[in-house]
Motif scaffolding. Structure first.
Motif, PDB file in Angstrom:
ATOM      1  N   GLU A 274     -18.849 -23.196 -51.765  1.00  0.00           N
ATOM      2  CA  GLU A 274     -19.514 -22.041 -51.150  1.00  0.00           C
ATOM      3  C   GLU A 274     -19.218 -21.966 -49.649  1.00  0.00           C
ATOM      4  O   GLU A 274     -18.993 -20.870 -49.115  1.00  0.00           O
ATOM      5  N   ILE A 275     -19.228 -23.091 -48.970  1.00  0.00           N
ATOM      6  CA  ILE A 275     -18.961 -23.115 -47.533  1.00  0.00           C
ATOM      7  C   ILE A 275     -17.569 -22.542 -47.247  1.00  0.00           C
ATOM      8  O   ILE A 275     -17.397 -21.729 -46.339  1.00  0.00           O
ATOM      9  N   VAL A 276     -16.591 -22.944 -48.037  1.00  0.00           N
ATOM     10  CA  VAL A 276     -15.232 -22.419 -47.866  1.00  0.00           C
ATOM     11  C   VAL A 276     -15.206 -20.913 -48.098  1.00  0.00           C
ATOM     12  O   VAL A 276     -14.632 -20.155 -47.309  1.00  0.00           O
ATOM     13  N   ARG A 277     -15.828 -20.455 -49.174  1.00  0.00           N
ATOM     14  CA  ARG A 277     -15.811 -19.026 -49.502  1.00  0.00           C
ATOM     15  C   ARG A 277     -16.514 -18.201 -48.420  1.00  0.00           C
ATOM     16  O   ARG A 277     -15.996 -17.179 -47.992  1.00  0.00           O
ATOM     17  N   TYR A 278     -17.701 -18.631 -48.018  1.00  0.00           N
ATOM     18  CA  TYR A 278     -18.430 -17.865 -47.008  1.00  0.00           C
ATOM     19  C   TYR A 278     -17.687 -17.871 -45.671  1.00  0.00           C
ATOM     20  O   TYR A 278     -17.653 -16.861 -44.972  1.00  0.00           O
ATOM     21  N   GLY A 279     -17.085 -19.003 -45.307  1.00  0.00           N
ATOM     22  CA  GLY A 279     -16.330 -19.055 -44.062  1.00  0.00           C
ATOM     23  C   GLY A 279     -15.193 -18.041 -44.056  1.00  0.00           C
ATOM     24  O   GLY A 279     -14.992 -17.313 -43.073  1.00  0.00           O
ATOM     25  N   SER A 280     -14.455 -17.972 -45.157  1.00  0.00           N
ATOM     26  CA  SER A 280     -13.358 -16.992 -45.255  1.00  0.00           C
ATOM     27  C   SER A 280     -13.895 -15.572 -45.243  1.00  0.00           C
ATOM     28  O   SER A 280     -13.335 -14.699 -44.565  1.00  0.00           O
ATOM     29  N   LEU A 281     -14.952 -15.326 -45.995  1.00  0.00           N
ATOM     30  CA  LEU A 281     -15.518 -13.975 -46.046  1.00  0.00           C
ATOM     31  C   LEU A 281     -15.957 -13.495 -44.659  1.00  0.00           C
ATOM     32  O   LEU A 281     -15.747 -12.332 -44.307  1.00  0.00           O
ATOM     33  N   ILE A 282     -16.555 -14.381 -43.890  1.00  0.00           N
ATOM     34  CA  ILE A 282     -16.997 -14.022 -42.538  1.00  0.00           C
ATOM     35  C   ILE A 282     -15.789 -13.676 -41.672  1.00  0.00           C
ATOM     36  O   ILE A 282     -15.779 -12.648 -40.983  1.00  0.00           O
ATOM     37  N   ALA A 283     -14.759 -14.502 -41.722  1.00  0.00           N
ATOM     38  CA  ALA A 283     -13.550 -14.242 -40.930  1.00  0.00           C
ATOM     39  C   ALA A 283     -12.914 -12.917 -41.342  1.00  0.00           C
ATOM     40  O   ALA A 283     -12.512 -12.116 -40.487  1.00  0.00           O
ATOM     41  N   TRP A 284     -12.832 -12.668 -42.644  1.00  0.00           N
ATOM     42  CA  TRP A 284     -12.212 -11.440 -43.133  1.00  0.00           C
ATOM     43  C   TRP A 284     -13.050 -10.214 -42.779  1.00  0.00           C
ATOM     44  O   TRP A 284     -12.511  -9.176 -42.430  1.00  0.00           O
ATOM     45  N   ALA A 285     -14.366 -10.350 -42.885  1.00  0.00           N
ATOM     46  CA  ALA A 285     -15.243  -9.223 -42.525  1.00  0.00           C
ATOM     47  C   ALA A 285     -15.027  -8.844 -41.065  1.00  0.00           C
ATOM     48  O   ALA A 285     -14.897  -7.662 -40.728  1.00  0.00           O
TER      49      ALA A 285
END
Length: 168
Positions: free
Chosen positions: A117-128
């Protein structure tokens, strides 16, 4: 849809797909956490799973908010990674007879899910942010901080007593 399919052509497509992926993962975790709590013997671990279950339900709600903010339908796509993490946790828990060792195995399984989850949320934040969606990034950041805090609590619990009990 696989991660590298022709359906993902743009950063926005990737962002939406990963939102759908983590949405599925969070939903699966709302089913898995009560089972993990029921198997845990350490009272602090059991309570930690139940507390994180409530947080995870909030994570689902936040993701629904992000879908709406971004103007896309709320939808989940299968996430083989989280399915595998949960399946492995179930198999391992079924094989461990010593309850102290079982608690250590449960923490390990929970941390595997947290790290995913940490990896996914980190990427999602960067992409957003890259997509100019700081509003979405801010909502996702709340969840990322909770996931990191849960991981830290699990590490502390493991290192302060659960692993010691399992090793003796």
């Amino acid at each position: 849809m696989g991660l590298f399919t022709k359906d993902i052509k743009t950063m926005n497509d990737l962002f939406v797909h990963q939102l759908q992926d983590i949405y599925y993962a969070e939903q699966q975790l709302t089913k898995a956490l009560p089972k993990m709590a029921s198997k845990a013997t350490d009272p602090q671990l059991k309570q930690g799973f139940l507390t994180h279950l409530q947080e995870t339900k909030q994570h689902v709600t936040r993701l629904e908010e992000v879908f709406k903010m971004h103007g896309v339908a709320v939808k989940a796509v299968d996430c083989p990674a989280i399915d595998g993490i949960i399946e492995e946790a179930d198999e391992t828990a079924g094989e461990v007879a010593d309850k102290a060792v079982l608690d250590a195995a449960l923490i390990n399984a929970a941390q595997a899910a947290e790290h995913y989850e940490i990896v996914r949320y980190g990427s999602l934040i960067a992409w957003a942010k890259q997509l100019g969606r700081n509003d979405c990034a801010a909502v996702l950041a709340k969840t990322l901080e909770e996931e990191k805090a849960t991981d830290k609590k699990l590490t502390t619990l493991a290192e302060s007593k659960v692993n010691l009990r399992a090793a003796s």
